[in-house]
Design a protein around this motif. Structure first.
Motif, PDB file in Angstrom:
ATOM      1  N   GLY A   1       0.790  -1.402   0.088  1.00 43.35           N
ATOM      2  CA  GLY A   1      -0.097   0.020  -0.016  1.00 43.35           C
ATOM      3  C   GLY A   1       0.943   1.066   0.198  1.00 43.35           C
ATOM      4  N   ALA A   2       0.093   2.485   0.235  1.00 45.06           N
ATOM      5  CA  ALA A   2       0.831   3.747   0.287  1.00 45.06           C
ATOM      6  C   ALA A   2       1.725   3.795   1.313  1.00 45.06           C
TER       7      ALA A   2
ATOM      8  N   GLY B   1      -8.090  -5.051   2.001  1.00 45.12           N
ATOM      9  CA  GLY B   1      -7.506  -6.212   2.337  1.00 45.12           C
ATOM     10  C   GLY B   1      -6.594  -6.080   3.676  1.00 45.12           C
ATOM     11  N   LEU B   2      -6.379  -4.818   4.093  1.00 48.63           N
ATOM     12  CA  LEU B   2      -5.338  -4.554   5.393  1.00 48.63           C
ATOM     13  C   LEU B   2      -6.224  -4.804   6.844  1.00 48.63           C
ATOM     14  N   TYR B   3      -7.503  -4.550   6.740  1.00 48.63           N
ATOM     15  CA  TYR B   3      -8.357  -4.466   7.834  1.00 48.63           C
ATOM     16  C   TYR B   3      -9.400  -5.432   7.586  1.00 48.63           C
TER      17      TYR B   3
ATOM     18  N   PRO C   1     -13.533  -6.172   8.742  1.00 48.18           N
ATOM     19  CA  PRO C   1     -14.683  -5.208   9.148  1.00 48.18           C
ATOM     20  C   PRO C   1     -14.847  -4.986  10.336  1.00 48.18           C
ATOM     21  N   GLU C   2     -14.525  -5.876  11.357  1.00 47.05           N
ATOM     22  CA  GLU C   2     -14.448  -5.313  12.867  1.00 47.05           C
ATOM     23  C   GLU C   2     -13.598  -4.432  12.953  1.00 47.05           C
ATOM     24  N   GLN C   3     -12.377  -4.529  12.544  1.00 47.95           N
ATOM     25  CA  GLN C   3     -11.340  -3.499  12.960  1.00 47.95           C
ATOM     26  C   GLN C   3     -11.823  -1.931  12.154  1.00 47.95           C
ATOM     27  N   LEU C   4     -12.391  -2.051  11.107  1.00 48.35           N
ATOM     28  CA  LEU C   4     -12.918  -0.725  10.576  1.00 48.35           C
ATOM     29  C   LEU C   4     -13.889  -0.106  11.709  1.00 48.35           C
TER      30      LEU C   4
ATOM     31  N   PRO D   1     -14.170  -9.315  -2.297  1.00 48.45           N
ATOM     32  CA  PRO D   1     -15.232  -9.804  -1.752  1.00 48.45           C
ATOM     33  C   PRO D   1     -16.142  -9.124  -1.104  1.00 48.45           C
ATOM     34  N   ARG D   2     -17.536  -9.569  -1.403  1.00 48.19           N
ATOM     35  CA  ARG D   2     -18.639  -8.724  -0.880  1.00 48.19           C
ATOM     36  C   ARG D   2     -18.775  -8.252   0.394  1.00 48.19           C
ATOM     37  N   GLU D   3     -18.166  -9.234   1.347  1.00 42.30           N
ATOM     38  CA  GLU D   3     -18.121  -9.248   2.846  1.00 42.30           C
ATOM     39  C   GLU D   3     -17.105  -8.110   3.179  1.00 42.30           C
ATOM     40  N   LYS D   4     -16.302  -7.714   2.230  1.00 39.74           N
ATOM     41  CA  LYS D   4     -14.964  -6.935   2.464  1.00 39.74           C
ATOM     42  C   LYS D   4     -15.690  -5.355   2.351  1.00 39.74           C
TER      43      LYS D   4
END
Length: 104
Positions: free
Chosen positions: A2-3, A61-63, A65-68, A99-102
């Motif tokens: 990533g950046a 892809g880094l996180y 959904p719970e972390q976000l 993926p849809r769940e992401k």
């Protein structure tokens, strides 16, 4: 991946962790500087537009959904009393190969 992580003018990264990407470990010194900018803008009767996360293939892809969710909860609580803040949600978070769940 990533950046490149960038420091603010005081030499602080926004998050902790080895690669400064741990959104569950916000760097208080960094965020106090953000607080000051919001206050300066408010005192000048200006609005701030905040873009807290750019969703795309790499960042989603880094996180988890719970972390976000935890990060946005923390961020929303920190700035919920701001009357001069407009939240922006942007990015390519709906790429077909994510993926849809992401996708939040």
């Amino acid at each position: 991946a990533g950046a490149k992580r960038r420091k603010n003018g005081e030499g602080e990264f926004s998050f902790g962790g080895e690669d400064h990407r741990d959104i569950l470990r916000p760097n208080e010194r960094y965020w106090r500087q953000v607080d000051l900018w919001f206050e300066k803008l408010e005192n000048a009767r200006l609005y701030a537009a905040a873009l807290p996360f750019w969703g795309n293939r790499k960042t989603l892809g880094l996180y988890t959904p719970e972390q976000l969710e935890q990060f946005f909860f923390w961020l929303g609580n920190r700035y919920r009393a701001r009357t001069n803040l407009v939240w922006l949600t942007l990015g390519e978070g709906t790429d077909w190969d994510v993926p849809r769940e992401k996708v939040l």
